[in-house]
Each structure stands twice: as structure tokens, then as C-alpha cells.
Enzyme design. Structure first.
Site, PDB file in Angstrom:
ATOM      1  N   ASP A 256       0.721  -1.201  -0.314  1.00 18.14           N
ATOM      2  CA  ASP A 256       0.267  -0.130  -0.395  1.00 18.14           C
ATOM      3  C   ASP A 256       0.955   1.036   0.104  1.00 18.14           C
ATOM      4  OD1 ASP A 256      -2.050   2.091   0.526  1.00 18.14           O
ATOM      5  OD2 ASP A 256      -3.158   0.663   1.182  1.00 18.14           O
TER       6      ASP A 256
ATOM      7  N   LYS B 144      -4.019   5.869 -13.408  1.00 20.57           N
ATOM      8  CA  LYS B 144      -2.607   5.418 -13.283  1.00 20.57           C
ATOM      9  C   LYS B 144      -2.050   3.354 -12.245  1.00 20.57           C
ATOM     10  CE  LYS B 144       1.586   6.991 -13.699  1.00 20.57           C
ATOM     11  NZ  LYS B 144       2.975   8.297 -13.133  1.00 20.57           N
TER      12      LYS B 144
ATOM     13  N   ASN C 101       2.458  -3.959 -14.148  1.00 26.68           N
ATOM     14  CA  ASN C 101       2.645  -4.594 -13.274  1.00 26.68           C
ATOM     15  C   ASN C 101       2.561  -6.023 -11.962  1.00 26.68           C
ATOM     16  OD1 ASN C 101       4.407  -2.282 -14.314  1.00 26.68           O
ATOM     17  ND2 ASN C 101       4.237  -1.187 -12.203  1.00 26.68           N
TER      18      ASN C 101
ATOM     19  N   TYR D  58     -12.222   7.099 -13.934  1.00 28.70           N
ATOM     20  CA  TYR D  58     -12.765   6.444 -12.909  1.00 28.70           C
ATOM     21  C   TYR D  58     -12.764   4.853 -13.197  1.00 28.70           C
ATOM     22  CZ  TYR D  58     -13.860   2.092  -8.551  1.00 28.70           C
ATOM     23  OH  TYR D  58     -13.841   2.206  -8.058  1.00 28.70           O
TER      24      TYR D  58
ATOM     25  N   LYS E 293     -10.782   1.437 -15.099  1.00 32.82           N
ATOM     26  CA  LYS E 293     -11.301  -0.014 -14.493  1.00 32.82           C
ATOM     27  C   LYS E 293     -11.938  -0.398 -15.732  1.00 32.82           C
ATOM     28  CE  LYS E 293     -11.215  -0.105 -10.219  1.00 32.82           C
ATOM     29  NZ  LYS E 293     -10.396  -0.907  -8.408  1.00 32.82           N
TER      30      LYS E 293
ATOM     31  N   THR F 193     -19.859  -1.278  -1.380  1.00 37.68           N
ATOM     32  CA  THR F 193     -19.801  -2.416  -0.100  1.00 37.68           C
ATOM     33  C   THR F 193     -19.749  -1.148   1.531  1.00 37.68           C
ATOM     34  OG1 THR F 193     -19.005  -4.199  -1.550  1.00 37.68           O
ATOM     35  CG2 THR F 193     -18.351  -3.840   1.320  1.00 37.68           C
TER      36      THR F 193
HETATM   37  P1  NAD Z   1      -9.408   1.759  -0.155  1.00 39.83           P
HETATM   38  O1  NAD Z   1      -9.729   3.098  -0.926  1.00 39.83           O
HETATM   39  O2  NAD Z   1     -10.375   1.870   0.898  1.00 39.83           O
HETATM   40  O3  NAD Z   1      -8.638   1.616  -0.660  1.00 39.83           O
HETATM   41  C1  NAD Z   1      -7.466   1.483  -1.612  1.00 39.83           C
HETATM   42  C2  NAD Z   1      -6.394   1.473  -0.613  1.00 39.83           C
HETATM   43  O4  NAD Z   1      -5.373   0.992  -2.880  1.00 39.83           O
HETATM   44  C3  NAD Z   1      -6.407   2.242   0.281  1.00 39.83           C
HETATM   45  O5  NAD Z   1      -5.607   1.810   0.985  1.00 39.83           O
HETATM   46  C4  NAD Z   1      -4.812   3.098  -1.030  1.00 39.83           C
HETATM   47  O6  NAD Z   1      -3.947   3.389   0.285  1.00 39.83           O
HETATM   48  C5  NAD Z   1      -4.544   1.406  -2.194  1.00 39.83           C
HETATM   49  N1  NAD Z   1      -3.622   2.277  -3.161  1.00 39.83           N
HETATM   50  C6  NAD Z   1      -4.630   2.874  -4.221  1.00 39.83           C
HETATM   51  N2  NAD Z   1      -3.310   3.782  -4.756  1.00 39.83           N
HETATM   52  C7  NAD Z   1      -2.493   2.667  -4.729  1.00 39.83           C
HETATM   53  C8  NAD Z   1      -1.163   2.926  -5.265  1.00 39.83           C
HETATM   54  N3  NAD Z   1      -0.619   3.298  -6.294  1.00 39.83           N
HETATM   55  N4  NAD Z   1      -0.156   2.484  -4.830  1.00 39.83           N
HETATM   56  C9  NAD Z   1      -0.300   1.091  -3.698  1.00 39.83           C
HETATM   57  N5  NAD Z   1      -1.659   1.597  -3.421  1.00 39.83           N
HETATM   58  C10 NAD Z   1      -2.671   2.150  -3.437  1.00 39.83           C
HETATM   59  O7  NAD Z   1     -11.178   1.501  -0.802  1.00 39.83           O
HETATM   60  P2  NAD Z   1     -11.897   0.192  -1.228  1.00 39.83           P
HETATM   61  O8  NAD Z   1     -13.107   0.573  -0.544  1.00 39.83           O
HETATM   62  O9  NAD Z   1     -11.441  -0.887  -0.069  1.00 39.83           O
HETATM   63  O10 NAD Z   1     -11.703  -0.268  -2.069  1.00 39.83           O
HETATM   64  C11 NAD Z   1     -11.057  -1.170  -2.326  1.00 39.83           C
HETATM   65  C12 NAD Z   1     -11.195  -1.747  -4.053  1.00 39.83           C
HETATM   66  O11 NAD Z   1     -12.138  -1.619  -4.462  1.00 39.83           O
HETATM   67  C13 NAD Z   1     -10.407  -0.738  -5.537  1.00 39.83           C
HETATM   68  O12 NAD Z   1      -9.811  -1.380  -6.506  1.00 39.83           O
HETATM   69  C14 NAD Z   1     -12.042  -0.276  -6.216  1.00 39.83           C
HETATM   70  O13 NAD Z   1     -12.084   0.277  -7.056  1.00 39.83           O
HETATM   71  C15 NAD Z   1     -12.641  -1.834  -5.678  1.00 39.83           C
HETATM   72  N6  NAD Z   1     -14.065  -1.004  -4.979  1.00 39.83           N
HETATM   73  C16 NAD Z   1     -14.951  -0.613  -3.906  1.00 39.83           C
HETATM   74  C17 NAD Z   1     -16.105  -0.935  -3.637  1.00 39.83           C
HETATM   75  C18 NAD Z   1     -16.770  -0.225  -2.439  1.00 39.83           C
HETATM   76  O14 NAD Z   1     -17.607  -0.667  -2.903  1.00 39.83           O
HETATM   77  N7  NAD Z   1     -15.466  -0.391  -1.878  1.00 39.83           N
HETATM   78  C19 NAD Z   1     -17.382  -0.788  -5.112  1.00 39.83           C
HETATM   79  C20 NAD Z   1     -16.400  -1.092  -6.140  1.00 39.83           C
HETATM   80  C21 NAD Z   1     -15.056  -1.011  -6.398  1.00 39.83           C
END
Ligand code: NAD
Ligand code: UDP
Length: 313
Positions: A31, A91, A99, A145, A149, A175
Site C-alpha cells: 500500500d 495509473k 505491473n 475511474y 477499471k 460495499t
Molecule cells: P480504499 O480507498 O479504502 O482502499 C484502497 C487502497 O489502495 C488504499 O489503502 C490506498 O492507499 C491503496 N492504493 C491506492 N493507490 C495505490 C497505489 N498506486 N499503490 C499502492 N496502494 C494504493 O478503497 P476500498 O473501498 O477498500 O476499495 C478497494 C478496491 O475495491 C478498489 O479497487 C475499488 O475500486 C474497488 N471497489 C470498491 C467498492 C466499495 O464499495 N468499497 C466498490 C467497487 C469497487
């Protein structure tokens, strides 16, 4: 079993880490903390099977030793967060996915990418089935976004088809649960924060737009089930019970004792999808998985968490 979770300090990544550690796995969390929080994984600091690497996955990643499974969850996830980090969002879902797919090929590991219901855009089909290709404006205000995706899914399928990578794609619908960032702008945490602080509850538009809301424990069980299944096309994960946003506001008001908050209708954000509800036929058929936590139970849990943590401010 040694797994890598990108985004492990985030909301979903931290719960997935807990679940896989409870299964006996060794977890490497990666992270860069752009939206994640150290508190989310503070309880894992001294866990003998958890290690954390502070790294931006858009930079190449070297990991010593074997990795069996990679869960790519890293990405800003709330509209407020990706609005502030447009380029970083593009990115991490392009170069970042790339990667980690390279790492999966190098380690001969299974790879799972967290895609989203946002790839359906403002859907013309309801509920959304995986076969539906979506209704997305490529230059719209959410395109950084949605399109990123979509690219992430395309990249994953390209590695699967050309390099025989052992990949999985999940499309997550809204979620919620403990550890969501209270200020990340998502609807449930906004409403809880506002109710606890006796502030106006900001319902955008007329509040008749719907979302289906999945509790986090159901979702992470679903993620694990997808990784275990032998299926490479996208699978929706979420809860099919939809609710209008104004009803959600009323539900949360009723759960916060003594609140003086009142619903305050505000202008709708640009490109706010009207409807959102997963068709879960594929998940049910392939995974024998179904969400079990009702909205009532889930909202009670999450409100209790924030009240006990005394976090809202
Ligand atoms: P979140 O923001 O709480 O967690 C995302 C994590 O990714 C964070 O800890 C952030 O610091 C880390 N991160 C972001 N860019 C990074 C990078 N370049 N390198 C390393 N770490 C990086 O979000 P979340 O709700 O836990 O979502 C997690 C995943 O699930 C995401 O990909 C999101 O698009 C997907 N998602 C979540 C939901 C939801 O309702 N929570 C819905 C659809 C999709
Ligand atoms: N929403 C709202 N008030 C808020 C935050 C969000 O009415 O304070 C609405 C938002 O317009 C959308 C729904 O709640 O219709 C879900 O928004 P969220 O940002 O949680 O997720 P997404 O739009 O990605 O589904």
C-alpha cells in the site's frame, strides 16, 4: 499459501487480510496509503504471518520468495477520492494492473482484480448482468475511474488470453462496513458522520436514485470464493437488495439515538448513476455464494462501530 494484497491498508483490503490470515495464509500487504489508513491494519502489526510493504504499485514490484495468489485492490474508490486523484486513479488501474499481472506471470500466481459496478456507467439495463457492456461516457467526470477499471479488465483478459495468466475479475457493487474512511465522501459514512454530529444530512438530488449495499463480511467471502473458483470472466459481487438514498438516510437517522439531524436535499453531482443493482445469477451458480447480512443488520453493525469508536467529528 502466501498471498499478496495491493491496497491492504484500505477498507476492503484490511478485511480481506483478516479473512485470509484467519484461513492460515501468509499475507503480504502492499500500500502507498493515498487513501488507506495505518489504523486499518494496526492490529496486524505484530502478526507473524502479515508483512507490509509501503510501495506504489504503479512502480515495478520485486518480491522475494513464492507468491501463490495476488489480489489487486489498490485504487482510490470513492467519487470524492478519485475526483481529487484523477491521474493516480488512471495509473493504478492501468500501469498498476500491468505491473501486478507481470508479477503474477513471474511467480506463476493466480491474479484477481477488483473492478466495479461503475464499469456499467449509468446503466440502461437493470439489474446489471455481466453480459451488459455498460453505458459510459469516455470523457465524463467519472471517466478516470470507469474507463480505467474497464482498461484494467481488458488488460487482465489480454494477459489471460495471450500469456495464459490464471486470472479472475470481480465487479464489486457498493460495499460498506467498519474501517471505511469517515471523510471519503461515500454515502453511508457521510450520513453516519452527519447524524452523529447533528449536521444536515446531505441527500443529493431528490433521493430517489437507488443503490444496493453489501456488508463487508459478505463481500470478502465472495472475493475469496472467486479466487478459489476456476472461472475467468467477470463476476458481480454485491447485495441485490436495493434502496433509495432517501430511505437510507431515514434508516440511518433512526439508528442514531438523539440525533437532531434532518434531511437536506442538495444538488445532484454530475453523472450520478440513477440505478445500481447486481444480477447475482453467475455468482450463485459458480461460487455457491450469496450475501447473508441484511441491510438492517449491516447498518446496525456499522453505526455501532462508529459510535463505539467515537470517531465522527
Ligand atoms: P480504499 O480507498 O479504502 O482502499 C484502497 C487502497 O489502495 C488504499 O489503502 C490506498 O492507499 C491503496 N492504493 C491506492 N493507490 C495505490 C497505489 N498506486 N499503490 C499502492 N496502494 C494504493 O478503497 P476500498 O473501498 O477498500 O476499495 C478497494 C478496491 O475495491 C478498489 O479497487 C475499488 O475500486 C474497488 N471497489 C470498491 C467498492 C466499495 O464499495 N468499497 C466498490 C467497487 C469497487
Ligand atoms: N449521496 C448522497 N449524499 C451524500 C453522499 C452520496 O445523497 O452525502 C448519494 C450519491 O449521489 C449517490 C449515492 O448516494 O447517488 C451513492 O454514492 P456513493 O458516493 O456512496 O457511491 P457511488 O456513487 O459510487 O455509488
Amino acid at each position: 499459501m502466501r498471498v499478496l494484497i495491493s491496497g491492504a491498508a484500505g477498507f476492503l483490503g484490511s478485511h480481506l487480510s483478516d479473512l485470509l490470515l484467519a484461513d492460515g495464509a501468509r499475507v503480504v500487504g502492499v500500500d502507498n496509503f493515498v487513501t488507506g489508513r495505518p489504523e486499518n491494519i494496526a492490529h496486524l502489526r505484530n502478526h507473524p504471518r502479515f508483512e507490509l510493504i509501503r510501495h506504489d504499485v504503479t512502480e515495478p514490484l520485486k518480491i522475494d520468495g513464492a507468491i501463490d495468489q495476488i489480489f489487486h485492490l489498490a485504487s482510490p474508490a470513492s467519487p470524492v477520492a478519485y475526483d481529487k486523484m484523477r491521474i493516480a486513479t488512471m495509473k493504478v488501474n492501468s500501469q498498476g494492473t500491468w505491473n501486478l499481472l507481470d508479477l503474477a506471470v513471474e511467480k506463476n500466481a493466480r491474479f484477481l482484480v477488483a473492478s466495479t459496478s461503475e464499469i456499467y456507467g449509468d446503466p440502461a439495463v437493470h439489474p446489471q448482468r455481466e453480459e451488459y457492456w455498460g453505458n459510459v461516457n469516455p470523457i465524463g467526470l467519472r471517466s478516470m475511474y470507469e474507463e480505467a477499471k474497464r482498461f484494467s479488465e481488458a488488460c487482465t483478459m489480454a494477459y489471460h488470453r495471450e500469456r495464459q495468466a490464471d486470472t479472475r475479475i470481480i465487479r464489486i457493487f457498493n460495499t460498506y462496513g467498519p474501517r471505511m474512511g469517515l471523510k471519503d465522501g461515500r454515502v453511508i459514512t457521510n450520513f453516519i458522520r452527519q447524524a452523529v454530529n447533528h449536521e444536515p444530512m446531505t441527500v443529493f438530488g431528490d433521493g430517489t436514485q437507488t443503490r444496493s449495499l453489501c456488508y463487508v463480511s459478505d463481500l470478502v467471502r465472495g472475493i475469496r470464493a472467486v479466487m478459489e473458483a476456476d472461472f475467468h470472466e467477470p463476476i458481480n459481487l454485491g447485495n441485490p437488495e436495493d434502496v433509495t438514498i432517501v430511505q437510507l438516510a431515514r434508516d440511518i437517522l433512526s439508528l442514531v439515538p438523539g440525533t437532531r439531524s434532518r434531511i437536506d436535499f442538495q444538488p445532484s453531482p454530475a453523472y450520478d448513476p440513477r440505478l445500481r443493482k447486481p444480477d447475482l445469477s453467475r455468482a450463485r451458480q459458480i461460487l455457491s455464494w450469496t450475501p447473508v447480512v441484511s441491510r438492517k443488520e449491516g447498518l446496525e453493525q456499522v453505526v455501532k462501530y462508529y459510535l463505539e469508536a467515537n470517531q465522527p467529528k
